[in-house]
Scaffold this motif. Structure first.
Motif, PDB file in Angstrom:
ATOM      1  N   UNK A  40       0.815  -1.210   0.000  1.00 26.05           N
ATOM      2  CA  UNK A  40       0.000   0.000   0.000  1.00 26.05           C
ATOM      3  C   UNK A  40       0.850   1.261   0.000  1.00 26.05           C
ATOM      4  N   UNK A  41       0.230   2.395   0.318  1.00 17.23           N
ATOM      5  CA  UNK A  41       0.873   3.709   0.272  1.00 17.23           C
ATOM      6  C   UNK A  41       0.820   4.312   1.656  1.00 17.23           C
ATOM      7  N   UNK A  42       1.962   4.923   2.101  1.00 19.71           N
ATOM      8  CA  UNK A  42       2.043   5.638   3.375  1.00 19.71           C
ATOM      9  C   UNK A  42       2.543   7.040   3.119  1.00 19.71           C
ATOM     10  N   UNK A  43       2.089   8.020   3.968  1.00 22.40           N
ATOM     11  CA  UNK A  43       2.494   9.417   3.840  1.00 22.40           C
ATOM     12  C   UNK A  43       2.846   9.965   5.210  1.00 22.40           C
ATOM     13  N   UNK A  44       3.784  10.985   5.186  1.00 16.92           N
ATOM     14  CA  UNK A  44       4.134  11.705   6.402  1.00 16.92           C
ATOM     15  C   UNK A  44       4.414  13.149   5.996  1.00 16.92           C
ATOM     16  N   UNK A  45       3.812  14.111   6.735  1.00 17.67           N
ATOM     17  CA  UNK A  45       3.879  15.524   6.383  1.00 17.67           C
ATOM     18  C   UNK A  45       4.496  16.297   7.533  1.00 17.67           C
ATOM     19  N   UNK A  46       5.380  17.288   7.177  1.00 16.49           N
ATOM     20  CA  UNK A  46       6.004  18.160   8.157  1.00 16.49           C
ATOM     21  C   UNK A  46       5.986  19.577   7.612  1.00 16.49           C
ATOM     22  N   UNK A  47       5.864  20.584   8.483  1.00 15.99           N
ATOM     23  CA  UNK A  47       5.762  21.986   8.064  1.00 15.99           C
ATOM     24  C   UNK A  47       7.092  22.680   8.210  1.00 15.99           C
ATOM     25  N   UNK A  48       7.391  23.595   7.246  1.00 14.72           N
ATOM     26  CA  UNK A  48       8.580  24.435   7.285  1.00 14.72           C
ATOM     27  C   UNK A  48       8.140  25.870   7.545  1.00 14.72           C
ATOM     28  N   UNK A  49       8.574  26.465   8.656  1.00 12.18           N
ATOM     29  CA  UNK A  49       8.233  27.837   9.017  1.00 12.18           C
ATOM     30  C   UNK A  49       9.514  28.625   9.222  1.00 12.18           C
ATOM     31  N   UNK A  50       9.908  29.381   8.198  1.00 17.92           N
ATOM     32  CA  UNK A  50      11.098  30.209   8.273  1.00 17.92           C
ATOM     33  C   UNK A  50      10.778  31.507   8.978  1.00 17.92           C
ATOM     34  N   UNK A  51      11.685  32.087   9.693  1.00 17.63           N
ATOM     35  CA  UNK A  51      11.563  33.382  10.324  1.00 17.63           C
ATOM     36  C   UNK A  51      12.266  34.398   9.439  1.00 17.63           C
ATOM     37  N   UNK A  52      11.448  35.526   9.036  1.00 15.87           N
ATOM     38  CA  UNK A  52      12.054  36.537   8.185  1.00 15.87           C
ATOM     39  C   UNK A  52      11.364  37.865   8.342  1.00 15.87           C
ATOM     40  N   UNK A  53      12.130  38.970   8.275  1.00 18.24           N
ATOM     41  CA  UNK A  53      11.566  40.317   8.376  1.00 18.24           C
ATOM     42  C   UNK A  53      10.705  40.602   7.151  1.00 18.24           C
ATOM     43  N   UNK A  54       9.735  41.478   7.285  1.00 21.12           N
ATOM     44  CA  UNK A  54       8.856  41.783   6.153  1.00 21.12           C
ATOM     45  C   UNK A  54       9.601  42.508   5.047  1.00 21.12           C
ATOM     46  N   UNK A  55       9.218  42.247   3.811  1.00 22.31           N
ATOM     47  CA  UNK A  55       9.760  42.922   2.637  1.00 22.31           C
ATOM     48  C   UNK A  55       8.589  43.362   1.763  1.00 22.31           C
ATOM     49  N   UNK A  56       8.842  44.410   0.961  1.00 18.45           N
ATOM     50  CA  UNK A  56       7.779  44.958   0.119  1.00 18.45           C
ATOM     51  C   UNK A  56       7.493  44.048  -1.067  1.00 18.45           C
ATOM     52  N   UNK A  57       6.179  43.899  -1.333  1.00 18.12           N
ATOM     53  CA  UNK A  57       5.725  43.311  -2.597  1.00 18.12           C
ATOM     54  C   UNK A  57       5.189  44.419  -3.501  1.00 18.12           C
ATOM     55  N   UNK A  58       4.372  45.312  -2.931  1.00 22.13           N
ATOM     56  CA  UNK A  58       3.839  46.450  -3.684  1.00 22.13           C
ATOM     57  C   UNK A  58       3.580  47.578  -2.709  1.00 22.13           C
ATOM     58  N   UNK A  59       4.180  48.770  -3.007  1.00 24.05           N
ATOM     59  CA  UNK A  59       4.016  49.928  -2.146  1.00 24.05           C
ATOM     60  C   UNK A  59       2.823  50.763  -2.602  1.00 24.05           C
ATOM     61  N   UNK A  60       2.271  51.536  -1.656  1.00 24.91           N
ATOM     62  CA  UNK A  60       1.187  52.458  -1.984  1.00 24.91           C
ATOM     63  C   UNK A  60       1.750  53.708  -2.630  1.00 24.91           C
TER      64      UNK A  60
END
Length: 978
Positions: free
Chosen positions: A314-334
């Motif tokens: 059969x088939x088995x799965x295992x999932x883990x989350x990646x959460x990086x820590x990073x300061x905010x950066x601009x995507x689009x400014x007003x």
């Protein structure tokens, strides 16, 4: 199932026995006739098996010949060509053979033997047995772990076999000992079928399972199947490093817990396949593990990473989350924005970071920035901050101008800040694009345009493509006023005329745009007269009227007013009926039959009423008169003549045009049926009719009915009158014998033929135009009477009436006398003339004869001509007499009134007791009407009864002058009908 078949067999047996009993009864009847016989009982062999054969023999008890045999299966006759069944018949027996025997052959078999006069029946039951056979034979099963297992087996046979599942305890198949299945497994058996179900298989469910089918006929059926459970591999847990920051490195391994061959690895991110072709991602696969590397990790690499392992199990799965820590950066400014008023404004503030950055917006008020809060925002409608940090300002207004700043932070690194300026431009516009103004004709009208927009702002008025000047207007003026939002322009028309009604446009313009508003001016006036007024249908008392909708005068018509009146001269009574504006028809009711009407329609709105429409004419249909003739009076004029006088019914009760009258009469106590004579209609005030050729001294009942083209109206109350037994006395000739200041002496004579029958005289007198007084009753032997108690130098009128036993005759001529001292001989010189005594003919004739014979002839001719003229005037005065009613006498539902002469009932002062007044006899109108069977004949509470009068007592129009001499004929003042 076996029980069901047994019940059916029992039922068939009972039915066969019932038929046999009936056959026995028939045979018994035949036996009475000497022909009775019976079938020898027979039966099928026991333990007849499916696939074998069976034979039965049917014979009779006494060995008779010439018998006919029949076989029945249930109630159906068995044919010679029936499959598997063979019948052999002879004169004394019949044989039935079934070969091969099938399950379907079991049941009731009946043999029927017949002769010409009798019949016999016998039934046998065939019961079969069949050993079990597999219908669905189970097989071995291989199934993955945690899957759903279903094992099924079924068998046939008779009786129906019992099928069940058991589990083999030993691994060796030679040992058949079994045990019940665990409660986790579902084992169901029904109708020769057994089902075994396991919802989630585990390694414990692997082993041998036995299916058994048994019905007691032969050895049970056994089938053993092998269930193999394939195990699914389990992945060992793994995770990314804690507090990993942007730009870091990570490597994780994916492996199974047990040694398993044929493994296949696959990596996924957020449910999508992940390959090492992606930047900064490296995947290494081995036989028993797989490795994932991340280098220079970025925020976009955050997500859920899944390792999937596939094996034969059969088939088995295992999932883990990646959460990086990073300061905010601009995507689009007003950025700064210039937007139009009432438009939506979107200020972008798009960033990324880990954890997700929070966005806060500030607005500058004065010298400081204020954070958006409930005190200055309405998050439901005006302001909204989306999850990505975008700020939306809905329906932007001038007060929304200013500086806006967004601040982004997530606790890592420095916060981000960006400021933008919003400018709101207001183009020329109108909030209301269209308006309606109403004004009544002749009044002033005010049209307004409230324009909004940035200054400079201008407004221009126009009407039908003609621009209206602000300075040279004729009949109008334009005023403009600055407002905080723009400018308000007013167009005022001083005195409106119908042609001023139009659509007016005002155009507002500034540097940002232009807008137009239209105002419709409605000049209201009274409606036009409704057109097309017509009479749809006419009945006797109602009519329907229709019309068309008129011009409304720019004001909704509130209602219509239907006006109608009778088409005749004189005073007209106007009738009105209000009809709602939703209908253009009306039903006019309560009309008089046979009457012409004029109808007009008036429309009404908020301004007023229209002129009446063109009139429409209608004439209602006629109905028979609904009231009897009025003031009927009857008088016996002799031994065989009766005079009937009456007046027409009230005009409103004619119900059309009268064509005439029916005068009915009958002999009282002799006939109940009236005889009628017709009197044609005439427009005169009073009508009369003479009934002649009547019987002498006979009492008659008289009625009068009016008729028109529609029919006959109700009759008058029946009046009773008797013809005379003799003639009435003639009219006396009246003279003035003498006068004093307070008395007048009258003298009269009656023609000798009637003088002998006179029983008394009645003297009547009055002042000029006053009330008549009855002086007294004078005995028949006297021919004079002195009236006393008069005033000096006053004109009085006198007349005398003679009476006999049949009644009062015609009155004498009226004479007028002025009181005063006058010689008696001179006062009595004239007779039958109204005036002083010196006009008496007794003096004039001798003097005239002495002067000239010719003078006598001329004088006599003039006098008699005048007398004839005065007599005609008297008759006209009688036809115009006035009456005074008194209280009527109720009879049933009808009130019959009587009228007396209008005279003073008190004896005048100065009269002597030697001349007592005459008594007033009852008038004939006081006689009760004829009643039959306790009911008043033809009496009705709704019929208007008129009062009747026997005589006149008031003579109007006498001025009292010496020359105004009028005569009156008394038409029988007192005539008592008893």
């Amino acid at each position: 199932m076996a029980n069901g078949r047994s019940l059916r067999v029992s039922a068939m047996t009972i039915l066969v026995h019932l038929m046999v009993n009936i056959a026995v009864l028939l045979v018994w009847v035949d036996d009475v006739n000497g022909e009775l016989f019976e079938i020898v009982p027979f039966s099928f062999p026991e333990n007849v098996r499916v696939g074998g054969s069976s034979t039965i023999l049917c014979t009779v008890s006494e060995g008779k010949s010439g018998i006919k045999f029949q076989w029945f299966y249930g109630e159906k006759e068995i044919g010679a060509k029936m499959y598997q069944v063979k019948i052999v018949n002879s004169e004394t027996f019949s044989a039935l053979e079934i070969n091969p025997v099938e399950i379907e052959n079991q049941g009731n078999y009946t043999c029927v033997a017949r002769t010409a006069k009798s019949v016999s029946r016998y039934t046998a039951i065939l019961t079969l047995k069949a050993s079990p056979k597999w219908k669905h034979e189970p097989v071995d099963v291989r199934i993955k772990q945690l899957s759903h297992l279903r094992l099924e087996c079924s068998a046939t046979g008779y009786p129906i076999p019992t099928v069940r599942w058991t589990r083999n305890i030993e691994s060796s198949l030679d040992n058949l000992s079994a045990t019940k299945l665990s409660e986790e497994k579902l084992n169901v058996s029904y109708d020769g079928k057994a089902v075994l179900e396991v919802k989630r298989t585990t390694e414990k469910d692997e082993g041998n399972y036995i299916c058994t089918a048994d019905n007691g006929v032969a050895e049970p059926l056994l089938k053993t199947v092998r269930v193999t459970v394939i195990e699914i591999p389990t992945i060992m847990p793994f995770s990314f490093p804690q507090n990993m920051t942007v730009g870091g490195y990570a490597k994780v391994f994916c492996a199974v817990q047990i040694e398993t061959k044929q493994l296949s690895f696959k990596w996924m991110k957020n449910g999508e396949d992940l390959t090492d072709a992606r930047e900064r991602v490296y995947i290494t696969n081995n036989i028993d593990y797989s490795a994932l590397e991340l280098s220079n990790a970025q925020i976009e690499d955050n997500g859920n990473y899944t390792c999937q392992v596939e094996s034969p199990g059969g088939i088995s799965q295992f999932t883990v989350a990646l959460n990086l820590k990073g300061a905010p950066v601009w995507i689009k400014k007003t950025t700064d924005k210039i937007v139009g008023k009432n438009s939506d404004v979107y200020l972008d503030c798009l960033t990324r970071g880990s954890p997700q950055p929070s966005v806060k917006w500030f607005i500058k008020r004065g010298n400081s920035f204020i954070k958006f809060s409930s005190s200055i925002t309405n998050p439901r409608t005006k302001w909204k901050i989306f999850e990505n940090g975008t700020l939306r300002i809905r329906n932007s207004q001038k007060q929304d101008e200013g500086e806006y700043s967004c601040v982004v932070s997530n606790g890592i690194g420095r916060d981000l800040r960006q400021t933008a300026v919003i400018r709101i431009s207001v183009p020329a516009r109108f909030e209301e694009k269209f308006g309606v103004v109403t004004a009544q004709k002749g009044e002033s009208a005010r049209l307004q345009c409230d324009a909004q927009g940035d200054q400079p702002l201008s407004v221009t008025w126009s009407n039908s493509s003609n621009t209206l000047s602000k300075t040279s207007g004729s009949g109008y003026e334009i005023f403009e006023t600055l407002t905080p939002k723009g400018i308000n322009s007013e167009l005022i028309i001083r005195e409106t005329l119908p042609q001023d009604g139009a659509i007016y446009s005002c155009l507002a313009e500034n540097e940002h745009g232009r807008d137009e508003r239209k105002v419709k001016l409605l000049i209201q006036e009274v409606p036009s007269p409704p057109p097309g007024v017509s009479v749809r249908e006419v009945w006797t008392r109602s009519s329907s009227i229709t019309w068309l909708v008129p011009y409304s005068g720019n004001s909704p018509i509130s209602n219509y007013i239907v006006q109608y009146w009778r088409d005749h001269k004189g005073t007209r009574r106007l009738n009105e009926k209000t009809v709602p504006s939703s209908q253009t028809f009306a039903m006019i009711k309560n009309l008089r039959p046979g009457t012409s009407y004029i109808v007009t329609i008036t429309a009404e709105n908020s301004v007023g009423k229209s002129l009446p429409s063109d009139p429409a004419m209608l004439t209602t249909g006629e109905e028979e008169p609904d009231a009897p003739p009025m003031d009927i009076s009857v008088h016996a004029k002799g031994t065989n003549t009766i005079t009937v006088t009456w007046k027409a019914p009230p005009r409103e009760n004619w119900n059309g045009q009268l064509e005439g009258y029916y005068v009915g009469y009958r002999v009282i106590d002799l006939s109940e049926t009236y005889s009628y004579e017709t009197e044609q209609f005439s427009p005169s005030l009073e009508h009369d009719h003479f009934l002649t050729n009547l019987m002498k001294g006979t009492k008659y009942g008289i009625i009068v009915k009016a008729f028109n083209a529609a029919g006959t109206g109700p009759p008058t109350q029946e009046i009773l009158v008797s013809t005379l037994d003799g003639d009435l006395p003639a009219s006396p000739k009246l003279y003035v014998q003498s006068t004093t200041r307070s008395t007048v002496t009258l003298k009269w004579n009656v023609d000798s033929p009637s003088h002998a029958s006179v029983t008394g005289y009645t003297v009547q007198y009055r002042r000029e135009s006053g009330r008549w007084h009855q002086a007294t009753a004078v005995p028949s032997e006297n021919d004079y009477y002195t009236v006393t108690g008069l005033q000096d130098e006053t004109a009085y009128e006198f007349y005398v009436t003679a009476a006999n036993k049949y009644g009062a005759g015609d009155p004498s001529e009226i004479i007028t006398v002025i009181t005063g001292d006058i010689d008696s001989g001179f006062a009595s010189s004239l007779s039958g003339q109204r005036g002083h005594g010196y006009m008496d003919l007794a003096i004039i004739v001798p003097v005239a004869a002495a002067v000239a014979a010719v003078g006598v002839v001329v004088a006599v001719s003039c006098v008699w001509q005048r007398k004839i003229r005065l007599r005609h005037r008297l008759e006209r005065a009688m036809s115009e007499r006035t009456y005074t009613p008194y209280a009527g006498i109720p009879v049933g539902q009808v009130t019959v009134g009587q009228r007396f002469p209008d005279m003073d009932k008190t004896w005048p002062p100065g009269h002597s007791d030697n001349n007592p007044p005459l008594s007033n006899p009852d008038p004939y109108s006081a006689v009760p009407p004829r009643v039959q069977n306790g009911d008043l004949r033809k009496a009705s509470s709704t019929q208007e009864m008129r009062t009747y009068f026997a005589q006149d007592a008031r003579i109007q129009g006498l001025s009292g002058s010496k020359q105004d001499v009028r005569q009156i004929r008394n038409s029988q003042y007192s005539n008592s009908l008893k």
